[in-house]
Scaffold this active site. Sequence first.
Site, short mmCIF file in Angstrom:
data_model
loop_
_atom_site.label_atom_id
_atom_site.label_comp_id
_atom_site.label_asym_id
_atom_site.label_seq_id
_atom_site.Cartn_x
_atom_site.Cartn_y
_atom_site.Cartn_z
N TYR A 237 -55.82 36.49 -13.10
CA TYR A 237 -56.86 37.38 -12.59
C TYR A 237 -57.04 37.20 -11.09
CZ TYR A 237 -61.50 39.34 -11.75
OH TYR A 237 -62.55 40.06 -11.24
N SER B 63 -62.40 40.03 -5.54
CA SER B 63 -63.22 39.03 -6.21
C SER B 63 -63.30 37.79 -5.33
CB SER B 63 -62.61 38.65 -7.56
OG SER B 63 -63.21 37.47 -8.09
#
Length: 250
Positions: free
Chosen positions: A154, A140
């Site tokens: 995350y 990400s």
Amino acid sequence: MKRTILITGASSGLGEGMAREFAARGDNLALCARRTERLEALREELAGKYPQITISIRALDVNNHEQNFEVFRAFQEEFGTLDRIIVNAGIGKGQPLGTGAFNANRQTAETNFVAALAQMEAAMEIFREQNRGHLVTVSSVTAVRGMPGNVNTYAATKVGLAALSEGLRVELKKAKSPIKVTTLYPGYIRTAINEKVKNAPFIVDAQTGCKAMVKAIESGKSESFVPGWPWTPIGFLIRRLPVSVLAKLF
């Protein structure tokens, strides 16, 4: 030559979108996820559009670590070989640390890192045996720096996944192995995982994002921000901003 591509978390979001893109390119698909009813619907859709390809589906809960090995092996036995494995399955349940949401953060860490490690282990056993293959990990853009609040855990898992991938690339390069490893750093792509996120900068729809991801995978580059614009320059800047500036931005 027709390739066989295995995608985890293929029942929705980025996995589903990438499956559509690879099917359009004429690739055979090995699709796995927990929700087999959605996989069945996707197989029916793609088989109708692209009858020349073979699509196989299997149930997989990536947090059942042994099941990763069993499912990947079953796909290999079915197709004879696996050309590419995309470690895509993940969740985004994180909450700020110390707010009573440890279980949500733990589940995010276990799914996005430990389960990803299990998938990479299963994939590499097969690729080492074949002496070829292409492993793709979906990190990400949040992995470029530590991120605050709901994104903290995350982002940390995606940092870990990127580091695992880079370390493996170095190892394979040293060994002069033909096995390739690609890490993707998606920016904001509208899927179920972020449907509640408001004011996400530069967000694109799933089809646009998945087209960019497949294009990046096919390029053969070791690492790619996707879509390349504007996330490549944004990633460059975020890596270099002082914490005081990051605190104002995020």
